[in-house]
Scaffold this motif. Structure first.
Motif, PDB file in Angstrom:
ATOM      1  N   SER C  72       0.820  -1.201   0.000  1.00 17.79           N
ATOM      2  CA  SER C  72       0.000   0.000   0.000  1.00 17.79           C
ATOM      3  C   SER C  72       0.849   1.244   0.000  1.00 17.79           C
ATOM      4  O   SER C  72       1.994   1.238   0.439  1.00 17.79           O
ATOM      5  N   PHE C  74       1.351   4.839   1.776  1.00 22.01           N
ATOM      6  CA  PHE C  74       1.095   5.332   3.136  1.00 22.01           C
ATOM      7  C   PHE C  74       0.646   4.194   4.063  1.00 22.01           C
ATOM      8  O   PHE C  74      -0.319   4.324   4.822  1.00 22.01           O
ATOM      9  N   MET C 156      -2.484   1.112  -7.474  1.00 31.67           N
ATOM     10  CA  MET C 156      -2.808   2.535  -7.281  1.00 31.67           C
ATOM     11  C   MET C 156      -4.030   2.731  -6.389  1.00 31.67           C
ATOM     12  O   MET C 156      -4.213   3.786  -5.806  1.00 31.67           O
ATOM     13  N   ASN C 157      -4.885   1.708  -6.307  1.00 29.45           N
ATOM     14  CA  ASN C 157      -6.085   1.797  -5.468  1.00 29.45           C
ATOM     15  C   ASN C 157      -5.749   1.705  -3.981  1.00 29.45           C
ATOM     16  O   ASN C 157      -6.586   1.997  -3.142  1.00 29.45           O
ATOM     17  N   ARG C 158      -4.530   1.244  -3.662  1.00 25.88           N
ATOM     18  CA  ARG C 158      -4.220   0.868  -2.297  1.00 25.88           C
ATOM     19  C   ARG C 158      -3.684   2.032  -1.469  1.00 25.88           C
ATOM     20  O   ARG C 158      -2.493   2.294  -1.431  1.00 25.88           O
ATOM     21  N   GLY C 159      -4.593   2.745  -0.794  1.00 26.90           N
ATOM     22  CA  GLY C 159      -4.138   3.716   0.196  1.00 26.90           C
ATOM     23  C   GLY C 159      -3.654   5.041  -0.364  1.00 26.90           C
ATOM     24  O   GLY C 159      -3.144   5.880   0.388  1.00 26.90           O
ATOM     25  N   LEU C 160      -3.829   5.275  -1.650  1.00 30.79           N
ATOM     26  CA  LEU C 160      -3.344   6.530  -2.242  1.00 30.79           C
ATOM     27  C   LEU C 160      -4.515   7.483  -2.446  1.00 30.79           C
ATOM     28  O   LEU C 160      -5.450   7.151  -3.167  1.00 30.79           O
TER      29      LEU C 160
END
Lengths: 157, 127, 287
Positions: C72, C74, C156-160
């Motif tokens: 992820s 962050f 890109m979906n993970r935590g950004l």
């Protein structure tokens, strides 16, 4: 001879794999396999679904699944229990959403702006018109069951 | 908390419902932007809307601009969940007032992490 | 793919990246090599593996494809919050003359950690300040990933946050690539944490050593923490992973570190009873 814009084979595989693993999990992976061009989809009972893209780029994205795979996909996507009956509408909803996601991602790769049609789902193999040109195809197996994703355009587009 | 799931795909609504119900949201559903607006106008005040882009009757982009034009709905968090992944589309959605954006396909983790960023679940990250 | 091909590839990956593919994962290897095989014009994975043994470019591509690792942005949130709220301001207060920060992402993997820090620096580091992020990993394939700065849609979906996605990335095919100004802030370097020394790595103000100590045995872990102390500024911060603690350290190693709670995050700082060294003009002249 003019070149036809088409999605890269690697991109079609990446898109399909991501759709697959996101919704069906990582335990059973999607395993690509080699098939000769023109080789018909080789499952006894098949469900297929197609979605068309039009505008900056025109083409059709088709998904074919063995009936077993279509049933399993439907069960997972709609969270149906093992014993629950599965209707044609259930299959159409699940398989339609599958081609919608694959098609939507492929649309985003091609020149825009374009729009997606609603998906059409049918029991049976897909058949493509004589002037349809296959520009990308992924054959794969999931949990032993075959799946094919193909992208077609027409010569005039 | 309440979540309104807006997508013309029954399968996608089903998937999102399960993820979000698991996070203790009470869920509501609409098959297009107009149905969703009707529910808001009838008094539904969700904390969260999950909004697909491409839908018949009224698409998700139009729904978002309608919500953001209404002061009474300013506390509703709007998260798009869509296959539209071009940079321009994401910018357009954020400019129209979407608070977050998830690209389909997504894993349940991705939704949870976005909700954490929004402060609707757990803790958010620094601004 | 044939067993011999699989073993060839598994051995190659192990050598280059320390990642172990056992036979039960042969389907994964096949799936990831398939598009490369097609692009290279090979009719089978076995044929492609033969090509990989003689073609360095294909070998690089194959290793790249086999070290996909989703983490992820962050990750865990709290460390990044601590960085923005406490670590960054504190470090800056003690460096008002030099105005430079050195940061080390010490097991950088595919680079989300390093670039997450780069994004926060872009948002919070005032004009007139410079910063450098050194990203190291034992896997050269991972370092190549960091240099390329490309991530899949799923990653890109993970935590950004979406606002960071549009601000700091451009789309390339199905992937997103970090923009050049941020990519230039991150320098990669091959480094094995288990090595007895890290020559030339320098001294850092902030070190992230997250979720990697768990892979080492006790003695090695202790050695790493000793070396970290040598490469951290006297007022610097060391962050481990959220579930990692440093209980059971030998007394002399334990004495090297103070623990400071920053929100939900525990930071390690060099134990010192004296204040940080003031920056003198003599030091600056020589710097």
């Amino acid at each position: 001879m003019s070149s036809i814009a088409a999605p890269e084979a690697a991109d079609v595989q990446a898109v399909t794999e991501q759709v697959w693993s996101s919704f069906l999990g990582d335990e059973e992976p999607l395993i690509p396999r080699f098939m000769e061009p023109g080789h018909p989809f080789d499952a006894e009972e098949v469900w297929s679904s197609a979605i068309s893209i039009g505008g900056g780029w025109s083409g059709t994205v088709t998904v074919e699944l063995s009936a077993n795979l279509a049933l399993e996909l439907t069960r997972v996507m709609l969270a149906l229990e093992a014993g629950d009956p599965i209707s044609d509408e259930d299959l159409a909803d699940a398989v339609g959403e599958l081609v919608n996601m694959v098609g939507g991602n492929i649309k985003s790769l091609m020149p825009g702006p374009s729009v997606l049609t609603l998906p059409i789902v049918a029991a049976g193999r897909a058949a493509h018109a004589s002037d349809a040109i296959e520009v990308a195809r992924l054959d794969a197996v999931w949990a032993g069951e075959p799946v094919r994703v193909s992208v077609h355009t027409r010569a005039s587009e | 908390m309440k979540a309104l799931i807006i997508d013309d795909s029954r399968a996608m609504r089903s998937i999102l419902r399960r993820i979000v119900a698991g996070l203790d949201f009470e869920t509501f559903e609409a098959a297009n932007g107009q149905e969703a607006l009707d529910q808001l106008n009838d008094g539904l005040m969700p904390e969260l809307c999950l909004v697909d882009w491409n839908m018949p009757v009224m698409d998700g982009y139009t729904f978002i601009t309608s919500v953001r034009a209404n002061q009474g709905w300013r506390n509703i968090t709007l998260m798009m969940v869509t296959t539209e992944s071009e940079q321009g589309q994401i910018v357009k959605a954020l400019a129209a007032g979407a608070h977050e954006y998830v690209i389909k396909p997504f894993t349940p983790d991705a939704i949870v992490e976005k909700l954490e960023i929004l402060g609707l679940v757990g803790r958010g990250i620094p601004a | 793919m044939g067993q011999e091909s699989f073993q060839l590839i598994a051995a190659m990956v192990l050598r280059e990246t320390s990642i172990i593919y056992d036979e039960r994962k042969d389907y994964l290897v096949e799936a990831r090599l398939h598009p490369l095989a097609t692009q290279a014009g090979c009719a089978s994975i076995d044929e492609y593996v033969r090509l990989v043994t003689i073609n360095a470019e294909e070998r690089r591509k194959a290793i790249d494809a086999l070290t996909i690792n989703e983490t992820s942005w962050f990750r865990d949130n709290a460390p990044y919050q601590a960085f923005t709220e406490t670590i960054l301001p504190t470090l800056m207060a003690n460096r008002t003359t030099r105005r430079h920060l050195s940061i080390w992402s010490a097991a950088c993997s595919s680079g989300q950690e390093a670039y997450s820090i780069a994004m926060l620096l872009d948002q919070h580091l005032p004009a007139g300040w410079t910063a450098e992020i050194v990203a190291t990993d034992v896997s050269t394939a991972m370092l190549t990933r960091v240099q390329k700065g490309r991530y899949s849609q799923v990653e890109m979906n993970r935590g950004l946050p979406a606002t960071s996605l549009v601000k700091y990335f451009t789309r390339v095919g199905t992937e997103f690539e970090i923009i050049a100004p941020l990519r230039e802030k991150v320098r990669t370097r091959h480094l094995n944490l288990a090595d007895p020394a890290y020559p030339g790595i320098g001294t850092f103000d902030f070190i992230l050593l997250r979720n990697v100590l768990i892979y080492f045995d006790q003695p090695t872990k202790h050695g790493i923490l000793r070396r970290m102390h040598q490469h951290l500024a006297p007022d610097g911060y060391l962050l481990l992973g959220s579930s990692e603690t440093t209980l059971d350290l030998p007394p002399d190693l334990n004495a090297l570190w103070d623990r400071e709670q920053l929100g939900r995050v525990q930071a390690h700082r060099p134990a010192t009873s004296t204040p940080p060294r003031p920056i003198t003009t003599a030091a600056l002249a020589g710097a």
